[in-house]
Design a protein around this motif. Structure first.
Motif, short mmCIF file in Angstrom:
data_model
loop_
_atom_site.label_atom_id
_atom_site.label_comp_id
_atom_site.label_asym_id
_atom_site.label_seq_id
_atom_site.Cartn_x
_atom_site.Cartn_y
_atom_site.Cartn_z
N TRP A 284 9.88 -12.81 -5.87
CA TRP A 284 9.44 -11.52 -6.40
C TRP A 284 8.68 -10.69 -5.37
N TRP A 285 8.05 -11.33 -4.41
CA TRP A 285 7.40 -10.57 -3.34
C TRP A 285 8.44 -9.75 -2.59
N PHE A 286 9.70 -10.21 -2.62
CA PHE A 286 10.79 -9.45 -1.99
C PHE A 286 11.38 -8.44 -2.96
N VAL A 287 11.82 -8.88 -4.13
CA VAL A 287 12.51 -8.01 -5.08
C VAL A 287 11.58 -6.90 -5.59
N GLU A 288 10.38 -7.27 -6.04
CA GLU A 288 9.46 -6.28 -6.56
C GLU A 288 8.58 -5.66 -5.47
N GLY A 289 8.07 -6.50 -4.59
CA GLY A 289 7.16 -6.01 -3.56
C GLY A 289 7.81 -5.08 -2.56
N PHE A 290 8.98 -5.46 -2.03
CA PHE A 290 9.65 -4.60 -1.06
C PHE A 290 10.14 -3.31 -1.73
N THR A 291 10.56 -3.42 -3.00
CA THR A 291 10.96 -2.23 -3.76
C THR A 291 9.77 -1.28 -3.90
N ASP A 292 8.61 -1.84 -4.22
CA ASP A 292 7.42 -1.01 -4.38
C ASP A 292 6.97 -0.42 -3.04
N TYR A 293 7.14 -1.16 -1.96
CA TYR A 293 6.78 -0.66 -0.62
C TYR A 293 7.52 0.64 -0.33
N TYR A 294 8.82 0.66 -0.64
CA TYR A 294 9.60 1.87 -0.35
C TYR A 294 9.36 2.96 -1.38
N ALA A 295 8.99 2.58 -2.62
CA ALA A 295 8.61 3.60 -3.60
C ALA A 295 7.36 4.34 -3.14
N TYR A 296 6.42 3.62 -2.53
CA TYR A 296 5.23 4.25 -1.95
C TYR A 296 5.60 5.06 -0.71
N LEU A 297 6.42 4.47 0.15
CA LEU A 297 6.75 5.10 1.44
C LEU A 297 7.56 6.37 1.25
N LEU A 298 8.60 6.32 0.42
CA LEU A 298 9.47 7.49 0.24
C LEU A 298 8.73 8.63 -0.46
N ASN A 299 7.73 8.31 -1.26
CA ASN A 299 6.97 9.34 -1.95
C ASN A 299 5.66 9.69 -1.24
N LYS A 300 5.43 9.05 -0.08
CA LYS A 300 4.23 9.31 0.73
C LYS A 300 2.95 9.11 -0.08
N ILE A 301 2.94 8.00 -0.85
CA ILE A 301 1.76 7.64 -1.64
C ILE A 301 0.96 6.60 -0.84
N PRO A 302 -0.31 6.84 -0.55
CA PRO A 302 -1.09 5.85 0.19
C PRO A 302 -1.33 4.59 -0.64
N ALA A 392 7.59 -14.48 11.50
CA ALA A 392 8.00 -14.11 10.14
C ALA A 392 7.71 -15.25 9.16
N THR A 393 7.99 -16.48 9.59
CA THR A 393 7.72 -17.65 8.76
C THR A 393 6.23 -17.79 8.48
N GLU A 394 5.43 -17.53 9.50
CA GLU A 394 3.98 -17.64 9.37
C GLU A 394 3.43 -16.59 8.40
N ILE A 395 3.95 -15.38 8.46
CA ILE A 395 3.49 -14.31 7.56
C ILE A 395 3.73 -14.71 6.10
N LEU A 396 4.93 -15.24 5.82
CA LEU A 396 5.24 -15.63 4.44
C LEU A 396 4.42 -16.84 4.01
N ARG A 397 4.24 -17.78 4.89
CA ARG A 397 3.44 -18.97 4.55
C ARG A 397 2.01 -18.57 4.21
N ASN A 398 1.43 -17.70 5.04
CA ASN A 398 0.03 -17.31 4.84
C ASN A 398 -0.18 -16.50 3.56
N HIS A 399 0.73 -15.53 3.32
CA HIS A 399 0.46 -14.57 2.26
C HIS A 399 1.17 -14.90 0.94
N VAL A 400 2.18 -15.78 0.98
CA VAL A 400 2.84 -16.20 -0.28
C VAL A 400 2.33 -17.59 -0.67
N ASP A 401 2.53 -18.56 0.19
CA ASP A 401 2.16 -19.93 -0.15
C ASP A 401 0.65 -20.11 -0.26
N LEU A 402 -0.08 -19.65 0.78
CA LEU A 402 -1.52 -19.88 0.82
C LEU A 402 -2.31 -18.79 0.11
#
Length: 406
Positions: A284-302, A392-402
């Protein structure tokens, strides 16, 4: 004389063979057309199913919607499968978006196909589908396949039929638009139809440009606004629904439209492994999180939202649709991960995170056995040389797993 008798015997043999063939056991013929008769009752539906084949109708599963219950009835000669669908008499949790609402008293319903349309074992491939809505002449109906008609004819398989959005009611206002059909229910005090259409056009075009795509042949959107409406939305087959509060802020509408339409690709066009309990949180960090990242980015919402991240094991244990403390974590966690990966990819390869997402969509569409897993996401990043695989592996391990915060 012998010749004459021989000819008679041949004719008699043919007649007997045809008679025995007609009267003997016949091979089952698979249906080409499935018909649903849906009769509105006081607070639910009577659904009756028939088809044009000779095979026995084997029903695949009852409603998967926790707020509804189904009851099988005795079949008739015309409709061998009959059942009712009604709401459970339980208090419904207040979640951010309710895709299934039965409010027959106020002249409205909205639901996903899997909540009330059962399938048969013969519907693994596309069939000719007819849905006939019966009762309450002042009601209008719309869904992901067609709108306004009380009789709807289209091609679909079981998955498509049950993933679609359906709505109807006497208080429903339907608009034909550039993308398909828009259904409005309730009062929009701060918006009129032009504001809504402008927002839809603006944000849907942004998403189409992102995915380098053309609009679907038919698209259906349902917007509802009521005093007790929670803010949120849900994406479905060629459709999405949005619930808007009365005190809506303009940027919230833009964000919601972009987010839900984005799911037409990131989510609905990716093969996802079936969820068991909260296993879907693995991606879900990919499906929902990445979707939300671009919803913020495309609408220029901080992105200034403050949150306390937690590890995946704890999130699976505590996650609930009814508790914003945990239900929002995959969204915020995922969009922060997306921002971090996007920056690293731009620096390392000069490409963008969106190129990784495009590649995952293509792989998923080409191969039905290519599932959305962390290994496959990392595989695209690594093999494509988008950034350091170790990083990339380290980023996911730190922020998803840990569950390290940002």
């Amino acid at each position: 004389m012998y010749y004459f008798d021989n000819q008679i015997m041949k004719h008699l043999f043919c007649i007997v063979f045809v008679f025995l063939s007609a009267c003997g056991p016949q091979p089952d013929r698979a249906p080409k057309k499935i018909e649903y008769m849906i009769t509105l009752q006081d607070n639910g539906f009577l659904v009756e199913i028939k088809h044009d084949g000779t095979q026995r109708l084997n029903i695949l599963g009852l409603s998967r919607e926790p707020s509804l219950e189904s009851k099988i009835l005795r079949g008739t000669e015309e409709y061998p499968v009959r059942y009712t669908v009604t709401p459970k008499k339980l208090p419904l949790p207040r979640i951010r978006a309710l895709p299934t609402i039965f409010d027959f008293e106020n002249g409205f319903f909205q639901t996903v196909g899997h909540a009330f349309l059962m399938c048969t074992s013969q519907m693994d491939s596309k069939k000719s589908i007819r849905i006939t809505w019966k009762g309450r002449s002042n009601w209008k109906f719309a869904n992901s396949f067609s709108a306004t008609q009380n009789e709807q004819n289209f091609e679909a398989n079981c998955d498509e039929l049950r993933a679609a959005l359906y709505t109807g009611g006497s208080e429903l206002t339907l608009y034909k638009t550039w993308f398909g059909v828009l259904a409005l229910i309730g009062e929009f005090k701060t918006l009129d139809i032009h504001d809504i259409e402008d927002a839809l056009k603006r944000n849907m075009e942004r998403v189409l440009e992102f995915w380098d795509s053309e609009p679907d042949e038919h698209y259906f959107i349902a917007l509802s606004s009521k005093k007790d409406t929670a803010f949120g939305g849900t994406a479905h087959l060629r459709s999405f629904q949005i619930n808007l509060p009365e005190d809506l802020k303009p940027y919230q509408l833009d964000h919601l439209i972009t987010h839900e339409y984005f799911h037409n690709w990131n989510g609905l066009r990716i093969n996802q492994l079936p969820s068991v309990n909260n296993d879907h949180l693995d991606v879900w960090w990919f499906v929902e999180g990445f979707t939300d990242y671009y919803a913020y980015l495309l609408n220029k919402i901080p992105d200034t939202e403050v949150f306390q991240n937690i590890g995946l094991a704890e999130l699976k244990q505590k996650y609930s649709d009814t508790d914003d403390t945990y239900s929002k974590i995959p969204y915020i966690q995922g969009r922060r991960i997306a921002g971090k990966l996007d920056g690293k990819i731009r620096t390392h390869s000069g490409k963008e995170l969106k190129h990784v997402m495009h590649e995952i969509i293509k792989l998923s569409e080409k191969n039905p056995n290519y599932y959305l897993t962390r290994e496959n996401i990392l595989g695209v990043i690594c093999i494509g040389g988008y950034m350091s695989c170790t990083e990339a592996t380290e980023i996911l391990r730190n922020h998803v797993d840990l569950g390290m915060s940002f």
